[in-house]
Scaffold this active site. Structure first.
Site, PDB file in Angstrom:
ATOM      1  N   HIS A   1      -3.774   0.055 -12.521  1.00  0.00           N
ATOM      2  CA  HIS A   1      -4.563   0.152 -11.271  1.00  0.00           C
ATOM      3  C   HIS A   1      -3.784   0.914 -10.189  1.00  0.00           C
ATOM      4  O   HIS A   1      -3.471   0.382  -9.114  1.00  0.00           O
ATOM      5  CB  HIS A   1      -4.953  -1.244 -10.766  1.00  0.00           C
TER       6      HIS A   1
ATOM      7  N   GLU B   1      -7.315  -8.578 -13.843  1.00  0.00           N
ATOM      8  CA  GLU B   1      -6.060  -7.967 -13.383  1.00  0.00           C
ATOM      9  C   GLU B   1      -5.206  -9.012 -12.687  1.00  0.00           C
ATOM     10  O   GLU B   1      -5.758  -9.910 -12.033  1.00  0.00           O
ATOM     11  CB  GLU B   1      -6.355  -6.827 -12.397  1.00  0.00           C
TER      12      GLU B   1
ATOM     13  N   ARG C   1     -13.804   0.029 -11.577  1.00  0.00           N
ATOM     14  CA  ARG C   1     -13.520  -1.396 -11.670  1.00  0.00           C
ATOM     15  C   ARG C   1     -13.696  -1.842 -13.114  1.00  0.00           C
ATOM     16  O   ARG C   1     -14.638  -1.418 -13.804  1.00  0.00           O
ATOM     17  CB  ARG C   1     -14.473  -2.216 -10.788  1.00  0.00           C
TER      18      ARG C   1
HETATM   19  C1  DGY Z   1      -9.638   0.334  -3.858  1.00  0.00           C
HETATM   20  O1  DGY Z   1      -9.317   0.733  -2.730  1.00  0.00           O
HETATM   21  O2  DGY Z   1     -10.712  -0.201  -4.083  1.00  0.00           O
HETATM   22  C2  DGY Z   1      -8.629   0.513  -4.937  1.00  0.00           C
HETATM   23  O3  DGY Z   1      -9.111   0.107  -6.152  1.00  0.00           O
HETATM   24  C3  DGY Z   1      -7.371  -0.252  -4.593  1.00  0.00           C
HETATM   25  O4  DGY Z   1      -7.736  -1.537  -4.262  1.00  0.00           O
END
Ligand code: DGY
Length: 385
Positions: free
Chosen positions: A351, A333, A304
């Site tokens: 992402h 994002e 993240r």
């Molecule tokens: C997650 O599953 O957390 C990925 O980052 C996609 O959202």
């Protein structure tokens, strides 16, 4: 038996057979009055709300009404997944896949039993407090749940689930792609070829960092971290890791454990982040920690964006402290901090850690398995609140 009042789950099982045979709804079926199974709230230790209002997908067959639990699906999901949802639930889909504002999210939740969101929807305490009483479960299409205020959900007796395991391989692949892309200057090279700017070959041209045989530090040795470690071993890299607790030797596979993150950083040529964004981990990659890392190190983030202090990382990338970084996730994002786009030594992806057909289908099935368990009166396998 015709006319029998059946539970949602037994109806669903019959429905699966009927869909397979092309006949839906099954003859004589009738859904139970409430989409929320009796006793499930008690079993899940969530406060029971009386008077659950369910928007029913009423169909009449042989004079019998049926109602499926109603669900808001906030983003467009793979076709197979949407077909399963449409078969088993009274679903509202987001056909043009726009991102809901909080107001729209709340408006569309009216009368729903469940929401199936992605990390793009923000269930802050404020939003959760305004959710209608009908919403009993937030079944995320994501492993990360930092977009949901879990305490607020627990306070309101709303169950929250995620989709672990099924995206570990895909995300670990991206961690390796980012590492190699950053180390070997892949975007810079690709841009050069595409722009027609590639004029020569010379011994000093596009020289990068070799990762084979070097040391990688995994921060967060959970499911994704362990798979990533395995892939890094494929490059003969020595694996060190920091985690809240030490893994057992079978899982460690020789990796060196550092109880103290600060102690890990100075040993690593590559640091790969794999921990969730929580109150404790937000901004953990700060100026102080970056200064502890080796000169010429590479930082990779598939977890993240919130883990990183962007000002500090940008400084490390522009001052020559760092060789490069590979980032798939960002603060703010979509888009991320625009200053990264100006730098040649950052390999950037939008992402896409879990973005494979296999994984996205599996995530959908996992989210639906959780919903099926909940509405079938069982504990969802991936309950996080
Ligand atoms: C997650 O599953 O957390 C990925 O980052 C996609 O959202």
């Amino acid at each position: 038996m015709a006319g029998e009042l059946l539970s949602w789950e037994s109806e669903k099982t019959r429905g699966e057979r009927s869909v397979a045979s092309g006949v839906w709804p099954p003859a004589g079926c009738r859904w139970r009055r409430s989409g929320v199974p009796h006793g499930s709230a008690r079993m899940l230790e969530a406060p029971v709300r009386s008077n659950v209002r369910v928007r029913r997908d009423k169909q009449s067959k042989g004079g019998h009404a049926m109602a499926k639990p109603s669900i808001l699906v906030t983003r467009r999901l793979p076709e197979k997944v949407q077909a399963r949802i449409a078969r088993d639930y009274a679903a509202e889909f987001n056909d043009d896949d726009h991102i809901f504002t909080s107001d729209e999210l709340l408006r569309r939740c009216a009368g729903k039993d469940a929401v199936l969101p992605c990390h793009s929807e923000h269930f802050t305490a404020e939003v959760i407090d305004q959710l209608p009483d009908s919403v009993k479960i937030i079944a995320n299409f994501s492993v990360g749940v930092d977009h949901v205020d879990l305490e607020a959900a627990t306070r309101r007796g709303i169950v929250v689930t995620n989709t672990p395991d099924v995206l570990s391989d895909a995300t670990a692949e991206i961690a390796l792609l980012l590492t190699l892309g950053a180390a070997r200057r892949a975007s810079e090279g690709e841009r050069l070829v595409r722009s027609g700017g590639w004029k020569d070959w010379s011994p000093s041209f596009m020289v990068g960092t070799q990762v084979t045989g070097k040391t990688v530090g995994i921060v967060g040795m959970g499911r994704v971290g362990q798979v990533a470690a395995q892939r890094f071993r494929g490059f003969d890299m020595q694996v060190r890791y920091h985690n809240r607790s030490r893994l057992d030797p079978a899982k460690e596979q020789g990796a060196v454990y550092h109880p103290d993150l600060d102690d890990l950083l100075g040993h690593c040529d590559v640091v790969s982040l794999h921990c969730p964004a929580t109150a404790d981990s937000r901004g953990m990659v700060n100026a102080d920690r970056l200064a502890r890392m080796k000169d010429g190190a590479i930082l990779v983030n598939t977890a993240r964006g919130a883990l990183i202090d962007d000002d500090a990382l940008l400084e490390a990338l522009t001052s020559g402290k760092f060789a490069a970084a590979g980032l798939d996730v960002f603060n703010g994002e979509p888009g991320g901090d625009p200053r990264y786009r100006e730098l040649e030594n950052v390999f950037l992806l939008p992402h896409i850690g879990s973005a494979t057909v296999d994984t996205r289908n599996a995530m959908g099935d996992r989210a639906l398995d959780n919903l099926d368990s909940f509405f079938g009166g069982r504990e969802p396998g991936d309950r996080v609140a």
